[in-house]
Design an enzyme around this catalytic site. Structure first.
Site, PDB file in Angstrom:
ATOM      1  N   CYS A   1     -10.923   0.007   3.116  1.00 42.44           N
ATOM      2  CA  CYS A   1     -10.219  -0.218   4.459  1.00 42.44           C
ATOM      3  C   CYS A   1      -9.695   1.038   5.022  1.00 42.44           C
ATOM      4  O   CYS A   1      -8.982   1.731   4.181  1.00 42.44           O
ATOM      5  CB  CYS A   1      -9.150  -1.301   4.412  1.00 42.44           C
TER       6      CYS A   1
ATOM      7  N   ARG B   1       0.900  -1.265   0.094  1.00 44.69           N
ATOM      8  CA  ARG B   1      -0.026  -0.001  -0.004  1.00 44.69           C
ATOM      9  C   ARG B   1       0.890   1.395   0.172  1.00 44.69           C
ATOM     10  O   ARG B   1       0.398   2.168   0.417  1.00 44.69           O
ATOM     11  CB  ARG B   1      -0.854   0.067   1.222  1.00 44.69           C
TER      12      ARG B   1
ATOM     13  N   GLU C   1      -4.934   3.882   6.280  1.00 48.27           N
ATOM     14  CA  GLU C   1      -4.779   3.560   4.856  1.00 48.27           C
ATOM     15  C   GLU C   1      -5.358   4.760   4.119  1.00 48.27           C
ATOM     16  O   GLU C   1      -4.796   5.045   2.898  1.00 48.27           O
ATOM     17  CB  GLU C   1      -5.203   2.268   4.590  1.00 48.27           C
TER      18      GLU C   1
HETATM   19  N1  EPU Z   1     -11.843 -10.793   9.544  1.00 49.90           N
HETATM   20  C1  EPU Z   1     -12.320 -10.722  10.681  1.00 49.90           C
HETATM   21  N2  EPU Z   1     -13.210  -9.790  11.062  1.00 49.90           N
HETATM   22  C2  EPU Z   1     -13.296  -8.639  10.330  1.00 49.90           C
HETATM   23  C3  EPU Z   1     -12.646  -8.382   8.930  1.00 49.90           C
HETATM   24  C4  EPU Z   1     -11.825  -9.874   8.683  1.00 49.90           C
HETATM   25  O1  EPU Z   1     -12.234 -11.747  11.532  1.00 49.90           O
HETATM   26  O2  EPU Z   1     -14.152  -7.796  10.609  1.00 49.90           O
HETATM   27  C5  EPU Z   1     -10.714 -11.819   9.246  1.00 49.90           C
HETATM   28  C6  EPU Z   1     -11.349 -12.676   7.942  1.00 49.90           C
HETATM   29  O3  EPU Z   1     -12.426 -13.709   8.262  1.00 49.90           O
HETATM   30  C7  EPU Z   1     -10.299 -13.368   7.352  1.00 49.90           C
HETATM   31  C8  EPU Z   1      -8.980 -12.334   7.436  1.00 49.90           C
HETATM   32  O4  EPU Z   1      -9.491 -11.725   8.707  1.00 49.90           O
HETATM   33  O5  EPU Z   1      -9.921 -14.529   7.944  1.00 49.90           O
HETATM   34  C9  EPU Z   1      -8.630 -11.507   6.521  1.00 49.90           C
HETATM   35  O6  EPU Z   1      -9.907 -10.681   6.088  1.00 49.90           O
HETATM   36  P1  EPU Z   1      -9.988 -10.182   4.426  1.00 49.90           P
HETATM   37  O7  EPU Z   1      -9.961 -11.295   3.400  1.00 49.90           O
HETATM   38  O8  EPU Z   1     -11.496  -9.361   4.580  1.00 49.90           O
HETATM   39  O9  EPU Z   1      -8.696  -9.343   4.213  1.00 49.90           O
HETATM   40  P2  EPU Z   1      -8.215  -7.984   5.022  1.00 49.90           P
HETATM   41  O10 EPU Z   1      -6.898  -8.048   5.219  1.00 49.90           O
HETATM   42  O11 EPU Z   1      -9.181  -7.655   6.226  1.00 49.90           O
HETATM   43  C10 EPU Z   1      -7.576  -7.067   2.696  1.00 49.90           C
HETATM   44  C11 EPU Z   1      -7.119  -5.511   2.144  1.00 49.90           C
HETATM   45  C12 EPU Z   1      -8.570  -5.209   1.301  1.00 49.90           C
HETATM   46  C13 EPU Z   1      -8.783  -6.300   0.328  1.00 49.90           C
HETATM   47  C14 EPU Z   1      -9.074  -7.571   0.890  1.00 49.90           C
HETATM   48  C15 EPU Z   1      -9.537  -8.556   0.054  1.00 49.90           C
HETATM   49  C16 EPU Z   1      -6.097  -4.260   3.615  1.00 49.90           C
HETATM   50  C17 EPU Z   1      -5.822  -3.083   4.600  1.00 49.90           C
HETATM   51  N3  EPU Z   1      -7.148  -4.570   3.038  1.00 49.90           N
HETATM   52  O12 EPU Z   1      -8.257  -6.955   3.915  1.00 49.90           O
HETATM   53  O13 EPU Z   1      -8.329  -3.880   0.951  1.00 49.90           O
HETATM   54  O14 EPU Z   1     -10.203  -5.830  -0.252  1.00 49.90           O
HETATM   55  O15 EPU Z   1      -7.791  -7.916   1.670  1.00 49.90           O
HETATM   56  O16 EPU Z   1      -8.547  -8.670  -0.714  1.00 49.90           O
HETATM   57  O17 EPU Z   1      -4.798  -4.381   2.812  1.00 49.90           O
HETATM   58  C18 EPU Z   1      -8.552  -1.569   0.887  1.00 49.90           C
HETATM   59  O18 EPU Z   1      -7.394  -1.305   0.615  1.00 49.90           O
HETATM   60  O19 EPU Z   1      -9.418  -0.386   0.774  1.00 49.90           O
HETATM   61  C19 EPU Z   1      -9.351  -2.822   1.081  1.00 49.90           C
HETATM   62  C20 EPU Z   1     -10.433  -2.949   1.374  1.00 49.90           C
END
Ligand code: EPU
Length: 307
Positions: A216, A165, A299
């Protein structure tokens, strides 16, 4: 009077459109169409701010004093795709989802991994936008930019310093991205379409995509120490998961609320102000700090305020 170069029109007291739909105005706003017009903008204000799709941006209620420049017209909104070589040239203001549809249709693979990310090409490059499936920098071949002195420059991929990022572009005093070249691989259009659908379906089931948010709000932190029951030192963990475990889902301040679906999405409801979102970000950050001893970093880009 000679009019060899058109003078770029400047709007005053213009709303700054963002996906949050909150925040103040731009004292001055311009939509240059050419490098020459962008140069004129730089002469007016070398500290001008570039507005992309407004998808990852929170503008403070007081707005911003600097000239705001949207690169969504003329040359900055053009794209050209060479399906034979896989080279794609896109202006900074090209809409990323539209570019993805086009490259997918033409059987060029890579960008489908960025499905569902609302952004302009310039914005996606600056913050190396991405998710579980890929990040923008993975597909960039070169970036065209302009210095604040009005000089055009081209940076090769290895000069851009893409990390999670982040890229070398980014503050409103540095280089201005005017366009990007992507190098994509030939693939079956039908397979790319299926992948794109899967990527978008994953987002739809895990994120509140229909609400007003900036995606995010915080970056996923890398753990310095082991967090028992969460992950070991050195791993990158989901900020959304930490926010969730800190009990913040559903938390509300004014018109801003932490999504019930994904903890890292702060959504703007009825009557929401930018100050509500900022207060909620501070509250979430301090609860995560209290529970896990780590400080989340924003972010989302914030204009006219600091967190
Ligand atoms: N999780 C939870 N609770 C929550 C959210 C997530 O327990 O409220 C758990 C999920 O169940 C999963 C893990 O955390 O096991 C990862 O969650 P997720 O796949 O949603 O990925 P993330 O790391 O939270 C990242 C990016 C997102 C992107 C998603 C999917 C960042 C900060 N976020 O989220 O990017 O869409 O992967 O590819 O890097 C953005 O940059 O604006 C954004 C939304």
């Amino acid at each position: 009077m000679s009019t060899m170069t058109a003078t770029v029109p400047i709007e005053s007291d213009a709303p700054i459109p963002t996906w949050f739909g909150v925040g103040g105005k731009a004292k001055r706003l311009a939509h240059p169409r050419t490098l020459d017009e962008l140069r004129q903008c730089l002469e007016l204000d070398p500290k001008l701010r570039i507005l992309g799709d407004g998808a990852n941006l929170l503008v403070a209620d007081g707005g911003v004093d600097e000239l705001v420049v949207a690169l969504d017209q003329g040359d900055f909104a053009q794209m050209s795709v060479d399906a034979a070589t896989g080279m794609v040239l896109a202006g900074a203001g090209v809409n990323l989802p539209k570019l993805i549809l086009e490259t997918t249709r033409l059987g060029l693979g890579g960008l489908e991994n960025l499905g569902g990310i609302p952004a302009s090409v310039g914005g996606a490059v600056i913050m190396n936008a991405g998710g579980q499936f890929g990040q923008t920098g993975d597909y960039v071949h070169a970036v065209h930019a302009m210095t604040r002195a009005g000089e055009p420059v081209t940076l090769k991929r290895n000069q851009i310093e893409f990390t999670y990022r982040h890229s070398r572009f980014g503050d409103h005093k540095g280089l201005i991205i005017t366009g990007a070249q992507f190098k994509l691989k030939r693939a079956e259009s039908e397979q790319l379409r299926t992948k794109l659908k899967d990527v978008m379906a994953y987002k739809k089931t895990t994120q509140p995509m229909a609400e007003r948010s900036a995606g995010c709000a915080f970056k996923n932190p890398i753990l310095r120490d082991d967090l028992p029951g969460v992950a070991v030192a050195g791993s990158k963990v989901s900020a959304g998961m930490l926010i969730d475990k800190a009990g913040c889902k559903g938390l509300k301040i004014g018109g801003a609320q932490v999504s019930d679906r994904h903890g890292n999405f702060l959504c703007a409801g009825q009557g929401c102000r930018a100050s509500d979102v900022l207060k909620l970000m501070r509250e979430v950050r301090s609860r995560v700090q209290a529970k896990f001893g780590l400080m989340l970093e924003p972010e989302v880009a914030i204009w006219g305020e600091t967190l």
